[in-house]
Scaffold this motif. Structure first.
Motif: not given
Length: 393
Positions: A173-176, A200-203, A207-209, A241-242
């Protein structure tokens, strides 16, 4: 009484509408306002109907031949749209929208209330539109509901659901939310806020964030442009893994962004990612084989990779596959196949393909010789910036 839903309908469909109203009350617990007495004057329309629409969160327009002939339903729907209400068309009896209603709602999904699957999904959607959730729902439920609306391009509703999941620090959700701020989906574009949510998502090693943070640094969106920082984040995302990040590392080596130019390393990253099925990388490694960049020139390998990417819908790969068939590179010369692939790429406004299709008509290769059609293609190519076509004009 208070109500969540306003129902616009023709009185000829009264019994069906009452059944729908009662079912919404029983299954979801929401109240709906319907006019049971009929409108007798313009003053009543203003004083009663307008007030009822204004108090509702959602307006349901019941589609039938009678409702589409009614001036009152048209007024109700027009007013609801004008004040920003969500209007949902409901098909009662197989009748499809026509006339003014088709013009207004032609690109909006209808709900066929006779279809059990659509009716079930409609009930789920009503809960989302009204912000109703069960007490036992958690971040995964919120996120999945958000994705449902995101994929339907109902971005404002999707964003609200992602925010509910974000309260639990749910990484997807953070990523989106970051994506929403990046592309203006449901909120104004704001790269600084996008960066905040990606971080926040990267923490949580999303990977995609992490890859998106690299892209923001590459373009200088919301942060100072910094190729070195971009590469740093691509590497971190790659380790998690991205595939897109791995491809982006290849591009850094190919163009010398944030690191010394190295075509061999670029080709290695492209081929590694291409074998994992990343379509952009398939097109890039094909180009390397076509031109002998970082790998020995090999037309057959180029055609193999271009074909994979072309079949996946990549216009540049479709063009180069047509180019190989046109010139007989790695395959037997086949003008008809060349024309086919040029035409596929043209659907995505690919200028070089437009030029080559003009050549095919000019010389009668794969299509009948036709100077008029050649001229049309050359003009389109010039308009899209392909100046070589101007010589043929």
């Amino acid at each position: 009484m208070t109500h969540d839903i306003f129902i616009s309908y023709s009185r000829r469909n009264l019994q069906q509408v009452i059944a729908i109203r009662d079912e919404l009350k029983e299954t979801i617990g929401v109240d709906s306002w319907i006019d049971l007495k009929g409108i007798e004057s313009g003053e009543q329309f203003v004083n009663i109907i307008v007030k009822a629409i204004g108090e509702a969160k959602v307006v349901l327009f019941m589609i039938s031949e009678a409702s589409m002939r009614s001036e009152y339903t048209k007024k109700e729907v027009m007013y609801a749209r004008n004040i920003g209400k969500k209007v949902v068309p409901i098909v009662l009896d197989g009748t499809r929208l026509s006339g003014w209603f088709l013009f207004e709602f032609g690109v909006v999904d209808y709900v066929d209330i006779q279809d059990p699957m659509q009716k079930q999904k409609f009930h789920e959607n009503v809960r989302g539109w009204l912000g109703l959730v069960d007490n036992d729902e958690g971040p995964l439920d919120f996120y999945e509901t958000g994705m449902h609306y995101y994929l339907k391009q109902d971005y404002k509703v999707a964003f609200d659901w992602f925010m509910k999941a974000a309260k639990f620090e749910y990484a997807e959700a953070l990523y989106y939310i970051g994506l929403c701020y990046t592309y203006g989906h449901g909120v104004p574009v704001d790269y600084a806020k996008a960066m905040e949510w990606y971080q926040k998502a990267s923490l949580q090693n999303h990977a995609e964030a992490q890859n998106r943070i690299g892209i923001l640094y590459k373009h200088g969106y919301g942060v100072p442009k910094d190729d070195g920082m971009a590469l740093k984040w691509y590497r971190l995302a790659s380790e998690n893994g991205s595939l897109e990040a791995q491809y982006n590392i290849g591009k850094c080596y190919y163009y010398g962004r944030g690191i010394e130019l190295n075509l061999e390393e670029a080709a290695r990253w492209f081929e590694k990612t291409a074998k994992e099925g990343f379509v952009k990388a398939q097109s890039s490694i094909a180009y390397c084989y076509l031109n002998g960049e970082g790998v020995p020139q090999n037309y057959e390998m180029a055609v193999q990779w271009f074909e994979k990417a072309a079949k996946a819908g990549t216009p540049v790969a479709q063009y180069y596959l047509g180019y190989c068939y046109y010139h007989g590179l790695g395959v037997e010369k086949d003008y008809e196949k060349a024309v086919y692939w040029f035409e596929q790429a043209i659907k995505r406004n690919h200028a070089a393909s437009e030029f080559y299709l003009g050549l095919c008509y000019y010389h009668g290769n794969g299509v009948p010789h036709d100077i008029a059609k050649a001229r049309i293609s050359f003009r389109k190519a010039v308009k899209q910036g392909y100046e070589e076509a101007r010589n043929y004009l």
